[in-house]
Enzyme design. Structure first.
Site, PDB file in Angstrom:
ATOM      1  N   HIS A   1      13.173   5.352  12.785  1.00  0.00           N
ATOM      2  CA  HIS A   1      12.937   5.486  11.336  1.00  0.00           C
ATOM      3  C   HIS A   1      13.623   6.755  10.817  1.00  0.00           C
ATOM      4  O   HIS A   1      13.703   7.756  11.524  1.00  0.00           O
ATOM      5  CB  HIS A   1      11.423   5.569  11.109  1.00  0.00           C
ATOM      6  CG  HIS A   1      10.984   5.351   9.697  1.00  0.00           C
ATOM      7  ND1 HIS A   1      11.126   6.303   8.719  1.00  0.00           N
ATOM      8  CD2 HIS A   1      10.407   4.290   9.096  1.00  0.00           C
ATOM      9  CE1 HIS A   1      10.638   5.843   7.574  1.00  0.00           C
ATOM     10  NE2 HIS A   1      10.199   4.605   7.776  1.00  0.00           N
TER      11      HIS A   1
ATOM     12  N   GLU B   1      -0.103  -9.123  -1.036  1.00  0.00           N
ATOM     13  CA  GLU B   1      -0.695  -8.535   0.180  1.00  0.00           C
ATOM     14  C   GLU B   1      -1.918  -7.681  -0.204  1.00  0.00           C
ATOM     15  O   GLU B   1      -2.060  -6.519   0.182  1.00  0.00           O
ATOM     16  CB  GLU B   1       0.304  -7.707   0.993  1.00  0.00           C
ATOM     17  CG  GLU B   1      -0.116  -7.483   2.430  1.00  0.00           C
ATOM     18  CD  GLU B   1       0.888  -6.673   3.244  1.00  0.00           C
ATOM     19  OE1 GLU B   1       0.896  -5.447   3.168  1.00  0.00           O
ATOM     20  OE2 GLU B   1       1.688  -7.306   3.969  1.00  0.00           O
TER      21      GLU B   1
ATOM     22  N   HIS C   1       6.450   4.999  12.694  1.00  0.00           N
ATOM     23  CA  HIS C   1       6.674   5.913  11.564  1.00  0.00           C
ATOM     24  C   HIS C   1       5.404   6.444  10.912  1.00  0.00           C
ATOM     25  O   HIS C   1       5.470   7.315  10.059  1.00  0.00           O
ATOM     26  CB  HIS C   1       7.490   5.194  10.483  1.00  0.00           C
ATOM     27  CG  HIS C   1       6.745   4.068   9.830  1.00  0.00           C
ATOM     28  ND1 HIS C   1       5.832   4.275   8.820  1.00  0.00           N
ATOM     29  CD2 HIS C   1       6.749   2.741  10.061  1.00  0.00           C
ATOM     30  CE1 HIS C   1       5.316   3.103   8.455  1.00  0.00           C
ATOM     31  NE2 HIS C   1       5.854   2.157   9.199  1.00  0.00           N
TER      32      HIS C   1
ATOM     33  N   ASP D   1       0.793  -1.235   0.000  1.00  0.00           N
ATOM     34  CA  ASP D   1       0.000   0.000   0.000  1.00  0.00           C
ATOM     35  C   ASP D   1       0.823   1.282   0.000  1.00  0.00           C
ATOM     36  O   ASP D   1       0.365   2.328   0.463  1.00  0.00           O
ATOM     37  CB  ASP D   1      -0.915  -0.009   1.230  1.00  0.00           C
ATOM     38  CG  ASP D   1      -0.135  -0.275   2.511  1.00  0.00           C
ATOM     39  OD1 ASP D   1       1.080  -0.014   2.522  1.00  0.00           O
ATOM     40  OD2 ASP D   1      -0.723  -0.752   3.495  1.00  0.00           O
TER      41      ASP D   1
ATOM     42  N   ARG E   1       2.384   8.187   9.168  1.00  0.00           N
ATOM     43  CA  ARG E   1       2.146   9.612   8.930  1.00  0.00           C
ATOM     44  C   ARG E   1       1.046  10.178   9.817  1.00  0.00           C
ATOM     45  O   ARG E   1       1.120  11.331  10.258  1.00  0.00           O
ATOM     46  CB  ARG E   1       1.764   9.840   7.468  1.00  0.00           C
ATOM     47  CG  ARG E   1       2.969  10.019   6.591  1.00  0.00           C
ATOM     48  CD  ARG E   1       2.628  10.017   5.134  1.00  0.00           C
ATOM     49  NE  ARG E   1       3.859   9.729   4.410  1.00  0.00           N
ATOM     50  CZ  ARG E   1       4.497  10.610   3.663  1.00  0.00           C
ATOM     51  NH1 ARG E   1       4.012  11.813   3.479  1.00  0.00           N
ATOM     52  NH2 ARG E   1       5.635  10.286   3.070  1.00  0.00           N
TER      53      ARG E   1
ATOM     54  N   GLU F   1      -2.088   5.179   2.960  1.00  0.00           N
ATOM     55  CA  GLU F   1      -2.035   3.768   2.536  1.00  0.00           C
ATOM     56  C   GLU F   1      -3.405   3.174   2.227  1.00  0.00           C
ATOM     57  O   GLU F   1      -3.531   2.353   1.323  1.00  0.00           O
ATOM     58  CB  GLU F   1      -1.327   2.919   3.601  1.00  0.00           C
ATOM     59  CG  GLU F   1       0.182   3.159   3.707  1.00  0.00           C
ATOM     60  CD  GLU F   1       0.553   4.354   4.571  1.00  0.00           C
ATOM     61  OE1 GLU F   1      -0.344   5.052   5.101  1.00  0.00           O
ATOM     62  OE2 GLU F   1       1.767   4.615   4.722  1.00  0.00           O
TER      63      GLU F   1
HETATM   64  C1  UD1 Z   1       6.737   4.854   3.652  1.00  0.00           C
HETATM   65  C2  UD1 Z   1       5.347   4.432   3.155  1.00  0.00           C
HETATM   66  C3  UD1 Z   1       4.614   3.657   4.227  1.00  0.00           C
HETATM   67  C4  UD1 Z   1       5.445   2.500   4.758  1.00  0.00           C
HETATM   68  C5  UD1 Z   1       6.788   3.048   5.222  1.00  0.00           C
HETATM   69  C6  UD1 Z   1       7.671   1.929   5.686  1.00  0.00           C
HETATM   70  C7  UD1 Z   1       4.171   5.921   1.609  1.00  0.00           C
HETATM   71  C8  UD1 Z   1       3.351   7.134   1.453  1.00  0.00           C
HETATM   72  N1  UD1 Z   1       4.578   5.638   2.862  1.00  0.00           N
HETATM   73  O1  UD1 Z   1       6.563   5.808   4.696  1.00  0.00           O
HETATM   74  O2  UD1 Z   1       3.414   3.148   3.675  1.00  0.00           O
HETATM   75  O3  UD1 Z   1       4.770   1.906   5.829  1.00  0.00           O
HETATM   76  O4  UD1 Z   1       7.426   3.711   4.131  1.00  0.00           O
HETATM   77  O5  UD1 Z   1       8.799   2.392   6.351  1.00  0.00           O
HETATM   78  O6  UD1 Z   1       4.456   5.252   0.650  1.00  0.00           O
HETATM   79  N2  UD1 Z   1      14.304   8.299   4.578  1.00  0.00           N
HETATM   80  C9  UD1 Z   1      15.678   8.259   4.432  1.00  0.00           C
HETATM   81  N3  UD1 Z   1      16.262   7.045   4.111  1.00  0.00           N
HETATM   82  C10 UD1 Z   1      15.557   5.903   3.944  1.00  0.00           C
HETATM   83  C11 UD1 Z   1      14.146   5.960   4.107  1.00  0.00           C
HETATM   84  C12 UD1 Z   1      13.547   7.167   4.405  1.00  0.00           C
HETATM   85  O7  UD1 Z   1      16.356   9.253   4.584  1.00  0.00           O
HETATM   86  O8  UD1 Z   1      16.139   4.840   3.663  1.00  0.00           O
HETATM   87  C13 UD1 Z   1      13.658   9.608   4.907  1.00  0.00           C
HETATM   88  C14 UD1 Z   1      13.686  10.579   3.733  1.00  0.00           C
HETATM   89  O9  UD1 Z   1      13.832  11.854   4.218  1.00  0.00           O
HETATM   90  C15 UD1 Z   1      12.272  10.415   3.160  1.00  0.00           C
HETATM   91  C16 UD1 Z   1      11.469  10.238   4.433  1.00  0.00           C
HETATM   92  O10 UD1 Z   1      12.287   9.387   5.224  1.00  0.00           O
HETATM   93  O11 UD1 Z   1      11.911  11.553   2.431  1.00  0.00           O
HETATM   94  C17 UD1 Z   1      10.094   9.654   4.294  1.00  0.00           C
HETATM   95  O12 UD1 Z   1      10.062   8.539   3.433  1.00  0.00           O
HETATM   96  P1  UD1 Z   1       8.654   8.153   2.699  1.00  0.00           P
HETATM   97  O13 UD1 Z   1       8.867   6.936   1.886  1.00  0.00           O
HETATM   98  O14 UD1 Z   1       8.081   9.352   2.028  1.00  0.00           O
HETATM   99  O15 UD1 Z   1       7.644   7.866   3.879  1.00  0.00           O
HETATM  100  P2  UD1 Z   1       7.706   6.851   5.063  1.00  0.00           P
HETATM  101  O16 UD1 Z   1       7.184   7.591   6.254  1.00  0.00           O
HETATM  102  O17 UD1 Z   1       9.014   6.190   5.129  1.00  0.00           O
HETATM  103  N1  UDP Z   2      12.660  -3.624  10.216  1.00  0.00           N
HETATM  104  C1  UDP Z   2      14.029  -3.640   9.966  1.00  0.00           C
HETATM  105  N2  UDP Z   2      14.847  -2.792  10.689  1.00  0.00           N
HETATM  106  C2  UDP Z   2      14.364  -1.931  11.614  1.00  0.00           C
HETATM  107  C3  UDP Z   2      12.961  -1.904  11.841  1.00  0.00           C
HETATM  108  C4  UDP Z   2      12.135  -2.756  11.122  1.00  0.00           C
HETATM  109  O1  UDP Z   2      14.502  -4.408   9.115  1.00  0.00           O
HETATM  110  O2  UDP Z   2      15.147  -1.180  12.224  1.00  0.00           O
HETATM  111  C5  UDP Z   2      11.780  -4.509   9.422  1.00  0.00           C
HETATM  112  C6  UDP Z   2      10.790  -5.354  10.189  1.00  0.00           C
HETATM  113  O3  UDP Z   2      11.324  -6.635  10.474  1.00  0.00           O
HETATM  114  C7  UDP Z   2       9.590  -5.447   9.242  1.00  0.00           C
HETATM  115  C8  UDP Z   2       9.693  -4.188   8.402  1.00  0.00           C
HETATM  116  O4  UDP Z   2      10.987  -3.653   8.621  1.00  0.00           O
HETATM  117  O5  UDP Z   2       9.709  -6.560   8.359  1.00  0.00           O
HETATM  118  C9  UDP Z   2       8.627  -3.196   8.780  1.00  0.00           C
HETATM  119  O6  UDP Z   2       8.868  -1.980   8.128  1.00  0.00           O
HETATM  120  P1  UDP Z   2       8.157  -0.630   8.511  1.00  0.00           P
HETATM  121  O7  UDP Z   2       7.736  -0.682   9.934  1.00  0.00           O
HETATM  122  O8  UDP Z   2       9.070   0.478   8.089  1.00  0.00           O
HETATM  123  O9  UDP Z   2       6.904  -0.590   7.530  1.00  0.00           O
HETATM  124  P2  UDP Z   2       5.406  -1.163   7.601  1.00  0.00           P
HETATM  125  O10 UDP Z   2       5.477  -2.620   7.826  1.00  0.00           O
HETATM  126  O11 UDP Z   2       4.685  -0.424   8.683  1.00  0.00           O
HETATM  127  O12 UDP Z   2       4.834  -0.803   6.261  1.00  0.00           O
END
Ligand code: UD1
Ligand code: UDP
Length: 371
Positions: A246, A119, A213, A97, A215, A133
């Site tokens: 995160h 999923e 994490h 999602d 939103r 999502e």
């Molecule tokens: C995203 C997904 C969410 C998912 C989550 C898992 C959307 C809208 N949101 O949320 O569904 O549950 O990922 O973690 O698709 N960033 C880094 N390095 C990384 C990852 C993230 O610097 O490796 C920072 C960046 O500033 C980025 C921000 O995190 O802009 C947010 O990342 P984004 O993918 O927009 O949203 P998430 O809150 O991570």
């Molecule tokens: N995870 C990881 N390292 C971390 C925290 C989580 O590898 O420091 C893994 C965890 O085992 C799970 C996945 O990341 O499989 C969950 O990701 P996240 O919580 O970012 O996203 P969501 O599942 O809520 O979409």
């Protein structure tokens, strides 16, 4: 031979698609498989790819600091066009999602590929929670041709939206495939992160593992979450709270501001997937708003407090392995303290059965594709 493109970009998508990539690669006489990363996440995605030894064929490298949904969505759609035209896949697989999921589905539909959703069918029916999502997966569900639902409940959600039963297969969640594949590799894991964590712990010290994490929790929700964690740390100075934070700046800022000086709270960078499994195993309870963690923890016998008001994963709540606590400070504190103190309740929760699968989701998907 059918051509398959898998598109993903965030950490959880990579974890849940990795076993499918591996399984498809084993069937190279039937399928030509390619991987396209949007890299919606960069560091957190690369950690997963390294562990599963997955090389990408295309990498859009789209992550920008503090990226917004408008430009991310638009850029994914536009950037996928040449790849879809060059490879011309018969099937495109998307997962879950995220914005990557929704945008890749639309682009693949434009390109005339059949779109397959792993999923599929999770719903809260509240378009603001989880945001964005719930709408991402509803839009994706509308577009997709094949729906791989993790549970019977998710299949029912799809049927209620008039999706044809022939196009739905209940598979279990691929997160359990990933977990079963990885768990043996994690047993004797020794990395710098793990050694540092071990050094910070007494041998039998109880651990609460935290992640967050979402939103819809940004802002006031995270303020309350941090206050709750601080209160738990004060009430239970003998317990260690470990929190891999995160990388989203909207999460980093409040967590560091509230918690960095607490003695028994260890804030660390996101750890690699095997390190996280090790950490889940080492912990007594888990407090999270993550979807994937809710699915994994019951397999490891860990009770979970979920910091959300609703969930698209009702199976674990019904099974009793997960308790919804929202972002209400008192609720988080009271439930956490009770689980630490009430041995009987803890025992019951930690022995319950995982409703999310048996580790064979990927082989079911491939059998279905072949027929
Ligand atoms: C995203 C997904 C969410 C998912 C989550 C898992 C959307 C809208 N949101 O949320 O569904 O549950 O990922 O973690 O698709 N960033 C880094 N390095 C990384 C990852 C993230 O610097 O490796 C920072 C960046 O500033 C980025 C921000 O995190 O802009 C947010 O990342 P984004 O993918 O927009 O949203 P998430 O809150 O991570
Ligand atoms: N995870 C990881 N390292 C971390 C925290 C989580 O590898 O420091 C893994 C965890 O085992 C799970 C996945 O990341 O499989 C969950 O990701 P996240 O919580 O970012 O996203 P969501 O599942 O809520 O979409």
């Amino acid at each position: 031979m059918k051509k398959i493109l898998l598109v993903f970009g965030t950490r959880p998508e990579a974890i849940k698609m990795a076993p499918l990539v591996k399984e498809l690669q084993k069937h190279c006489n039937d399928f030509e498989t390619k991987v396209c990363l949007t890299a919606q996440h960069r560091e957190m995605l690369d950690q997963v790819l390294d562990f599963f030894e997955i090389n990408s064929d295309y990498d859009l490298d789209l992550m920008k600091p503090g990226q917004n949904l408008y430009s991310l969505t638009a850029t994914i759609i536009v950037s996928l066009k040449p790849i879809l035209e060059e490879f011309a896949p018969d099937y495109v697989f998307v997962h879950g999602d995220t914005t990557t999921t929704m945008a890749a589905s639309i682009a693949s539909f434009y390109a005339g590929a059949k779109v397959c959703h792993v999923e599929a069918g999770l719903r809260t029916h509240n378009k603001l929670s989880p945001f964005p999502e719930e709408i991402n997966r509803q839009v994706t569900g509308r577009i997709c041709d094949l729906h791989f639902a993790p549970t019977e409940a998710s299949k029912k959600n799809l049927l209620a939206e008039n999706i044809s039963e022939n196009s739905i297969l209940v598979t279990g969640n691929t997160v359990i495939d990933a977990l079963f594949e990885s768990i043996t590799r994690v047993k004797n894991l020794s990395t710098e992160n793990i050694e540092n964590i071990k050094k910070s712990l007494l041998p039998d010290q109880e651990v609460i593992l935290v992640t967050g994490h979402r939103r819809e929790n940004h802002g006031e929700g995270f303020e309350r979450i941090c206050q709750a964690l601080k209160e738990i740390s004060k009430s239970k100075p003998e317990v260690k709270i470990i929190y891999p934070v995160h990388l989203n700046p909207m999460v980093q800022e409040p967590v560091n501001r509230h918690l960095k000086d607490s003695k028994n709270i260890l804030l660390i960078s996101p750890v690699s997937y095997p390190e996280f499994i090790w950490l889940m195993n080492r912990s007594k309870i888990i407090i999270t708003d993550s979807g994937g963690v809710q699915e994994e923890a019951p397999s490891l016998g860990k009770p979970v407090l979920v910091m959300r008001d609703n969930t698209e994963r009702p199976e674990a709540v019904e099974a009793g392995t997960v308790i919804l606590v929202g972002t209400n400070k008192e609720r988080i504190v009271n439930e956490a303290l009770d689980l630490l103190e009430n041995k009987e309740r803890f025992q019951v929760m930690s022995e319950l059965h995982n409703p999310y699968g048996d580790g064979k989701a990927c082989s079911r998907i491939i059998d279905f594709l072949k027929t």
